[in-house]
Design a protein around this motif. Structure first.
Motif, short mmCIF file in Angstrom:
data_model
loop_
_atom_site.label_atom_id
_atom_site.label_comp_id
_atom_site.label_asym_id
_atom_site.label_seq_id
_atom_site.Cartn_x
_atom_site.Cartn_y
_atom_site.Cartn_z
N ASN A 132 0.84 -1.20 0.00
CA ASN A 132 0.00 0.00 0.00
C ASN A 132 0.88 1.25 0.00
O ASN A 132 0.64 2.20 0.74
CB ASN A 132 -0.95 0.03 1.21
CG ASN A 132 -2.05 -0.99 1.11
OD1 ASN A 132 -2.15 -1.70 0.13
ND2 ASN A 132 -2.88 -1.07 2.14
N ALA A 133 1.90 1.23 -0.86
CA ALA A 133 2.89 2.32 -0.87
C ALA A 133 3.16 2.75 -2.31
O ALA A 133 4.16 2.34 -2.92
CB ALA A 133 4.18 1.85 -0.20
N PRO A 134 2.28 3.57 -2.92
CA PRO A 134 2.44 3.93 -4.33
C PRO A 134 3.70 4.73 -4.64
O PRO A 134 4.35 4.48 -5.66
CB PRO A 134 1.17 4.74 -4.63
CG PRO A 134 0.65 5.19 -3.30
CD PRO A 134 1.04 4.11 -2.33
N LEU A 135 4.05 5.68 -3.79
CA LEU A 135 5.24 6.49 -4.06
C LEU A 135 6.50 5.63 -3.99
O LEU A 135 7.40 5.75 -4.83
CB LEU A 135 5.34 7.65 -3.06
CG LEU A 135 4.38 8.82 -3.29
CD1 LEU A 135 4.58 9.87 -2.20
CD2 LEU A 135 4.60 9.44 -4.66
N ALA A 136 6.58 4.76 -2.99
CA ALA A 136 7.74 3.87 -2.87
C ALA A 136 7.85 2.96 -4.08
O ALA A 136 8.95 2.67 -4.56
CB ALA A 136 7.64 3.05 -1.59
N GLY A 137 6.70 2.50 -4.59
CA GLY A 137 6.72 1.64 -5.77
C GLY A 137 7.32 2.34 -6.97
O GLY A 137 8.16 1.77 -7.68
N VAL A 138 6.90 3.58 -7.21
CA VAL A 138 7.41 4.33 -8.36
C VAL A 138 8.89 4.64 -8.17
O VAL A 138 9.70 4.47 -9.10
CB VAL A 138 6.60 5.63 -8.54
CG1 VAL A 138 7.23 6.50 -9.63
CG2 VAL A 138 5.15 5.32 -8.89
N ILE A 139 9.26 5.07 -6.97
CA ILE A 139 10.67 5.42 -6.72
C ILE A 139 11.56 4.19 -6.84
O ILE A 139 12.68 4.27 -7.37
CB ILE A 139 10.82 6.06 -5.32
CG1 ILE A 139 10.12 7.42 -5.30
CG2 ILE A 139 12.28 6.21 -4.94
CD1 ILE A 139 10.02 8.04 -3.93
N PHE A 140 11.09 3.03 -6.37
CA PHE A 140 11.88 1.81 -6.45
C PHE A 140 12.26 1.47 -7.89
O PHE A 140 13.39 1.06 -8.17
CB PHE A 140 11.10 0.65 -5.83
CG PHE A 140 11.83 -0.68 -5.87
CD1 PHE A 140 12.86 -0.94 -4.99
CD2 PHE A 140 11.48 -1.64 -6.81
CE1 PHE A 140 13.53 -2.16 -5.03
CE2 PHE A 140 12.14 -2.85 -6.86
CZ PHE A 140 13.18 -3.12 -5.96
N VAL A 141 11.31 1.67 -8.80
CA VAL A 141 11.57 1.37 -10.20
C VAL A 141 12.71 2.23 -10.74
O VAL A 141 13.59 1.75 -11.45
CB VAL A 141 10.29 1.57 -11.03
CG1 VAL A 141 10.61 1.65 -12.52
CG2 VAL A 141 9.32 0.42 -10.78
N PHE A 142 12.70 3.50 -10.40
CA PHE A 142 13.73 4.40 -10.94
C PHE A 142 15.06 4.27 -10.20
O PHE A 142 16.12 4.39 -10.81
CB PHE A 142 13.24 5.85 -10.89
CG PHE A 142 12.14 6.13 -11.86
CD1 PHE A 142 12.43 6.38 -13.19
CD2 PHE A 142 10.82 6.12 -11.48
CE1 PHE A 142 11.43 6.61 -14.11
CE2 PHE A 142 9.80 6.35 -12.38
CZ PHE A 142 10.11 6.60 -13.72
N GLU A 143 15.00 4.01 -8.91
CA GLU A 143 16.23 3.94 -8.13
C GLU A 143 16.93 2.59 -8.27
O GLU A 143 18.15 2.51 -8.30
CB GLU A 143 15.92 4.20 -6.66
CG GLU A 143 17.16 4.40 -5.79
CD GLU A 143 16.82 4.76 -4.36
OE1 GLU A 143 17.67 5.38 -3.70
OE2 GLU A 143 15.70 4.42 -3.90
N GLU A 144 16.14 1.51 -8.40
CA GLU A 144 16.73 0.18 -8.34
C GLU A 144 16.73 -0.55 -9.69
O GLU A 144 17.65 -1.31 -9.97
CB GLU A 144 15.97 -0.67 -7.31
CG GLU A 144 16.51 -2.07 -7.13
CD GLU A 144 17.95 -2.11 -6.68
OE1 GLU A 144 18.67 -3.06 -7.05
OE2 GLU A 144 18.39 -1.18 -5.99
#
Length: 518
Positions: free
Chosen positions: A174-186
């Motif tokens: 339930n963490a939309p911002l973390a999901g988007v950031i994870f894609v770009f960071e990792e």
């Protein structure tokens, strides 16, 4: 040249193209969100079945024998599934990374089926594996499925795989911002404005679905108190400790994988033995079974004694490494967060009484340490910080999490340790010894950002050693789209679009990332 410019403008600026991608993003959010939520629900049910059976099994020899027979069957099924679809083994994040890099071409439908079914089987078996890595792969393959249905370009397919990966984290936590950031960071390691927009759209859709199914409450409901500012120096100690433990975890995970991979036994026997040992653990120490929800529930009720915390941390550390090293489908995302939580609980149990602080301040150290241990192992500090802020529903720990995460990030980096998912990605390609299979020729349009430390700033395009089988076709500078000539000078923060054939894409991307220091 005019035809090329027209094509590029239709991709980069055409509102119809953006609208079509947005519609596809909504569909990815819906389809991938449902798949990940189904996976999450099935795992919760599987863990409940295991806990329920363990509650009635003790002292009954017949039930115990039946339990181990079932575990042996589960091991055989996992062996069959991972042979039927090899790309479904392990975490799933390195596989998505390899797909985006162009080194793999997974069958999205087979991976979806195999990953969901095998994940449920490992959960019933009690292996200490998390759902989040598989959720990323499930989301990515769902995105690939949508791309195949729409028969878009290879560029669009890669974008939707990344979008689906963001959905995986979103729906799991339930963490939309973390999901988007994870894609770009990792995973993507680059910034694509179109991808950001579509990923946010998909994340919001999937988060809405997740909240309908699982409710709107945050995953962590710990009380949060403030650490006195004049005592922030203790966070330096915590950061160093977490950094060293993260270094040890990464090294241990790779070493244990080597040991199990080098065993001269058939794969079916290995999985049977792994599940048998997991059964012994479930009978003797059920607290450390499964991904870690039970251990987190323990902290939610009350903080155990220091000795109990230490024992659970060490045992979970060992069992987590053993479970993942077996190659069974499952991730380390949740176990990493659980280990971080227990490191924080132990540290808080020592520091809080020593300073005479309120007992509930231990929960602040738990949240901080979860973000810190994520940064130490995965080496994606921004994702970890945002993820814990969303999981706890609070930004009150933000400064402390940043402080500890940066220190925890630096320590293993200085010790020469690679991020865990990059190590797993390298080993995935090495162990499989996969040659890129020649596919029907398709063009891939990829984007690269010129970093501040790039050695080719102010160089003309003709003087930069781009791969021969790649063409620089456009540049976006300060929001303005340009078709460059060979005398065009590259400057910091330029967004460079490179066109290449899909068969050359993996090597072109690697060479350009090395050029730009990616």
């Amino acid at each position: 040249m005019k035809n090329l410019e027209k094509t590029l403008r239709s991709v980069s600026e055409n509102p119809k193209y953006i609208f079509r991608l947005t519609v596809q993003g909504v569909l990815v959010g819906f389809f991938a969100g449902l798949m990940v939520c189904l996976y999450r629900w099935l795992l919760a049910g599987s863990e409940s079945v295991l806990r329920g059976y363990l509650s009635i099994i003790k002292g009954n020899i017949f039930f115990i024998v039946l339990f181990f027979i079932v575990l042996a069957i589960l091991g055989l099924l996992i062996d069959w599934l991972t042979k039927w679809e090899a790309d479904s083994a392990g975490s799933g994040i390195p596989q998505v990374y390899a797909e985006v890099k162009g080194h793999m071409e997974a069958n999205w439908a087979k991976v979806l089926f195999s990953k969901v079914v095998s994940g449920v089987l490992t959960a019933i078996g009690g292996l200490s594996l998390g759902p989040e890595g598989p959720s990323v792969q499930i989301g990515g393959m769902a995105g690939k499925g949508i791309a195949k249905i729409f028969k878009g370009s290879k560029t669009d397919e890669l974008r939707l795989i990344l979008v689906g990966s963001a959905v995986g984290i979103t729906a799991a936590f339930n963490a939309p911002l973390a999901g988007v950031i994870f894609v770009f960071e990792e995973i993507n390691h680059g910034f694509d404005k179109t991808l950001v927009f579509i990923a946010l759209v998909s994340a919001i859709v999937s988060d809405f679905i997740s909240k309908i199914i699982f409710g709107q409450s945050t995953i962590l409901n710990f009380p949060v108190l403030d650490i006195p500012l004049d005592s922030y120096w203790v966070l330096i100690i915590l950061g160093v400790i977490i950094g060293l433990l993260g270094y040890g975890y990464n090294i241990g995970l790779i070493k244990s994988s080597d040991v199990l991979n080098n065993l001269k036994i058939p794969s079916w026997l290995k999985f049977v033995l792994v599940f048998m040992l997991s059964g012994v653990v479930a009978l003797l120490i059920p607290e450390i079974s499964d991904g870690g929800h039970f251990m987190m529930d323990i902290l939610d009720v009350a903080i155990p004694s220091l000795s109990v915390l230490l024992v659970l941390l060490v045992l979970k550390y060992l069992f987590s490494m053993f479970s993942f090293s077996s190659g069974a489908p499952g991730g380390i995302f949740l176990p990493i967060l659980v280990l971080g939580a227990y490191i924080g609980a132990i540290f808080g149990s020592v520091v809080v009484p020593a300073f005479g602080w309120q007992h509930d301040l231990i929960y602040r150290f738990i949240i901080i340490s979860m973000a810190g241990f994520f940064a130490a192992t995965v080496r994606s500090p921004i994702t970890g910080i945002v993820l814990l802020a969303e999981m706890s529903g609070s930004t009150e720990s933000l400064v402390a999490m940043i402080f500890v995460s940066l220190i925890a990030y630096v320590v293993p980096t200085l010790l020469g340790n690679e991020p865990i998912y990059e190590s797993l990605y390298d080993r995935l390609l090495l162990n499989k010894n996969k040659e890129l299979v020649k596919k029907p020729s398709k063009h891939v349009l990829s984007e690269y950002i010129v970093p501040l430390d790039c050695n080719y700033i102010n160089f003309k395009i003709k003087d930069i050693p781009f791969p021969k089988n790649a063409i620089v076709v456009s540049v976006i500078r300060n929001g303005k789209y340009m078709i460059p000539t060979e005398d065009f000078n590259i400057i910091y923060s330029d967004q460079i679009h490179v066109l290449t054939d899909s068969n050359d894409y993996p090597y072109v991307r690697q060479e350009i990332e090395e050029l730009f220091g990616g």
